[in-house]
Structure formats: C-alpha cells, structure tokens
Scaffold this active site. Structure first.
Site, short mmCIF file in Angstrom:
data_model
loop_
_atom_site.label_atom_id
_atom_site.label_comp_id
_atom_site.label_asym_id
_atom_site.label_seq_id
_atom_site.Cartn_x
_atom_site.Cartn_y
_atom_site.Cartn_z
N GLU A 89 0.84 -1.21 0.00
CA GLU A 89 0.00 0.00 0.00
C GLU A 89 0.88 1.26 0.00
O GLU A 89 0.63 2.21 -0.74
CB GLU A 89 -0.93 -0.02 1.23
CG GLU A 89 -1.86 1.17 1.29
CD GLU A 89 -2.96 1.04 2.33
OE1 GLU A 89 -3.24 -0.08 2.78
OE2 GLU A 89 -3.54 2.09 2.69
N GLY A 107 1.54 31.14 -11.88
CA GLY A 107 0.96 32.43 -11.50
C GLY A 107 -0.53 32.32 -11.27
O GLY A 107 -1.03 31.29 -10.81
N ASN A 160 3.42 10.40 7.38
CA ASN A 160 4.87 10.42 7.16
C ASN A 160 5.65 10.39 8.47
O ASN A 160 6.78 9.91 8.51
CB ASN A 160 5.24 11.63 6.29
CG ASN A 160 4.86 11.39 4.84
OD1 ASN A 160 4.23 10.38 4.51
ND2 ASN A 160 5.25 12.29 3.96
#
Ligand SMILES: Cc1cc2nc3c(=O)[nH]c(=O)nc-3n(C[C@H](O)[C@H](O)[C@H](O)COP(=O)(O)OP(=O)(O)OC[C@H]3O[C@@H](n4cnc5c(N)ncnc54)[C@H](O)[C@@H]3O)c2cc1C
Length: 307
Positions: free
Chosen positions: A170, A267, A294
């Site tokens: 995964e 931009g 994480n």
C-alpha cells in the site's frame, strides 16, 4: 496506476480495489472465500474497501475499538469506521475488529469480510474533502452486525500482522501515485511555460525559472529511480519495510513541494480550476497522510536504524 494518475482523476481508486484490498482475499482467503468473491472482484461487479481507521483511532491501529464477538458460527460486529475509501460504492469490506477479551492488542485484531446489505451494516454519506473528490470516502457503521464466522480472513487474532504485511505494498503504491502526480504536473508546467514564452515572443525561459524546473526534474528522477528499485525488490518478495517507508515519506513530500512550485510558476492561472495543477495541488496533499502518516514512516525508519 501510473496511466490513471496521468488522467488527473486518480481518486477513482481502482488501485485501492485491485492492488490493496483484493490481495487480502487472494493471500489470506479460504478456498470458499476466494471462489465466492474473487470472480466478482476481477470482473468489477464487486467493489472492495478496507476499514481500519476509526473516529478516534488512526495511526495507533492497535487501540481500535470496533468489537468482534465470536458466538459459535456467527460473529457480531459493533463499532464505527471512518475515512473509508470506496466506502460508499463498496460491495464488500475487509473490516478490522477486536476481541476485547484478548489482552495483547496485537493479537486481538481479526479481519472479517462484510457484504454490503448485511443487516446492522450501514454506510454514511460521502465526506466532503479538500481534495480527491472523485474518490468516495465514508463512515461505516456496524450495529450488532451478524456475519458468519467463516467470513473471517485467516485465523482469529492474526489481523494486525496481516495489516502490517499488506501495508508494504500500500505504501509503495502511494509513493508511486505521488511521484507520478509530480511527474505529470512538472511535464504540464514545462509545456505551459514554453507555450506562454512563445506567445510572448520570448526565445528563452528566464534562467531562474529554468533552474526551478531543473531542480524539480532532478527530484522526480531521483524519486522514480528509487521507486523502480523498490518495485523490483517488492516483486521479488523482499522485506523492504524501512525502504518503502522512506519512499512513502520522501516521495510524497517531494510531490507536495513540486505541486506548490508548479502552481507558483503558473501564477494566477494556477488558481483556476481550468489549470490541471489546481486539482493535483489538492489531490496530492493526502499522500503524506494516508497509508500511515509520514511521521509514522519516520518512526519505522528510526527503528530500522536502531534509534
Ligand atoms: C482521503 C483519505 C482516504 C482514506 N482511506 C482510508 C481507507 O480506505 N481505510 C482506512 O482504514 N483508513 C483510511 N484513511 C485513514 C488514514 O489511514 C488515516 O488518516 C491515517 O492513518 C492517519 O490517522 P489519523 O488521520 O487519525 O491521524 P492521527 O493518527 O490522529 O495523527 C495526527 C497527527 O499526529 C501525528 N502522529 C500520530 N502518532 C504519531 C507518532 N507516534 N509519532 C509522531 N507523530 C504522530 C500524525 O503523523 C499526524 O500528523 C483515509 C484517510 C484519508 C484522508
């Protein structure tokens, strides 16, 4: 999966079905379970989901509170799962639930196959998320939901180990997903800037912009090279949990940096829905969170380094 990601509609989550959930049945299912479910999984008649997360339990899966009480030939499930991808469309869910009588939480969790439509199993409304709008993400409710014991995947109490075993694939998939998103928007941005320059009669892209693009191209190349090695190792059946955790954290953070920089280089156009980067910018954000955050990945790496 890479090709689907390149459509910029990755949230359709066919990879969750094919490469994350169905492998649970394929690896751990009984012959009877495989015969019953796999043909429909392959044809697409059965859409699958996996339900681990709960309203108060995300990273620390061992502390889940969804209860499974096995009574003879039946199991009774009670609890709530949340943020379940494919939760609204699913026909079959792999549900992680706990026997509260077992003291060691790592040996208390089992996995059960629950079919949509089973009395006591209800789906909530899809959650309105920041991104991945093409993916349905739901709460699932189990209230005295009775299923046959033969719907348990493997032996009782082996659920935590099974979840950990399948998380390597995964996490690798999420790293592939994020890296492909980065590659896709970088290519798009380079093309966009070149066309804009040509329209403005400029011969060269300003060097500062060139350098920003080169730095991003280098990061994507590094991320892909690392992943290609990990994919080969994974397919050879190697135990690469630490390396996969490194890729999950580094490649997803790299993809978020690239989404941010590409949007910046476009931009004001980057703020418009007409610009594909707007969508990728929202969609890539979740890759640092799901499949294990994480920070959790860094914890796994820390352990592997003996820290
Ligand atoms: C779009 C989406 C789809 C999802 N799909 C599914 C699905 O299909 N099935 C499923 O079961 N779940 C799914 N999830 C849930 C996902 O797996 C969880 O969000 C994830 O595990 C993190 O749990 P949490 O959100 O409860 O965060 P928490 O665990 O509450 O963490 C909050 C913060 O604290 C940090 N933290 C927590 N513990 C530690 C620690 N020990 N050390 C350092 N930092 C820590 C985390 O890194 C994070 O930054 C999905 C989530 C999203 C957003």
């Amino acid at each position: 999966m890479e090709e689907l990601t390149r459509t910029n509609h990755y949230g359709l989550d066919t990879f969750l079905h094919s490469d994350i959930v169905v492998p649970y049945i394929d690896s751990f299912g009984s012959v009877e379970q495989k015969k019953k479910y796999l043909p429909g999984c392959v044809s697409g008649d059965i859409i699958t989901a996996v339900a681990m997360t709960e309203p108060d339990v995300g990273s620390d899966l061992a502390s889940m509170t969804t209860v499974a009480v096995e009574e003879g030939d039946d199991v009774i499930l009670n609890g709530t799962k949340t943020f379940i991808s494919n939760g609204f469309n699913c026909d079959l869910v792999v549900v992680a639930a706990k026997d509260m009588a077992v003291e060691n939480p790592y040996q208390a969790i089992s996995l059960y196959l629950v079919e949509a439509g089973t009395p006591g199993f209800k789906k909530g409304e899809p959650l309105h998320k920041l991104g991945v709008h093409s993916q349905d993400t739901n709460e699932l409710f189990f209230t005295n939901c009775r299923i046959p014991t033969k719907n348990r995947l493997g032996n009782k109490g082996t659920g935590f180990a099974k979840l950990m075993e399948k998380l390597q694939q995964e996490r690798l998939l999420v790293a592939i997903l994020a890296t492909t998103m980065a590659e896709f928007i970088l290519e798009w941005t380079i093309d966009h800037i070149q066309k804009k320059n040509a329209n403005n009669g400029l011969k060269h892209i300003p060097q500062a912009i060139q350098f920003a693009l080169i730095e991003m191209a280098t990061e994507v190349k590094l991320g892909k090279t690392f992943l290609e090695k990990l994919i080969a190792d994974h397919m050879e059946g190697k135990h690469i949990v630490a390396e996969t955790s490194m890729a999950k954290y580094w490649n997803t953070e790299m993809a978020n940096r690239i989404a941010n920089c590409c949007l910046n280089l476009c931009g004001e156009f980057g703020m418009l829905e007409a610009c594909p980067i707007a969508r990728t910018f929202r969609d890539v954000r979740v890759t640092t969170i799901f499949a294990g955050t994480n920070e959790i990945m860094k914890g796994i790496v820390a352990k592997s380094l003996g820290l």
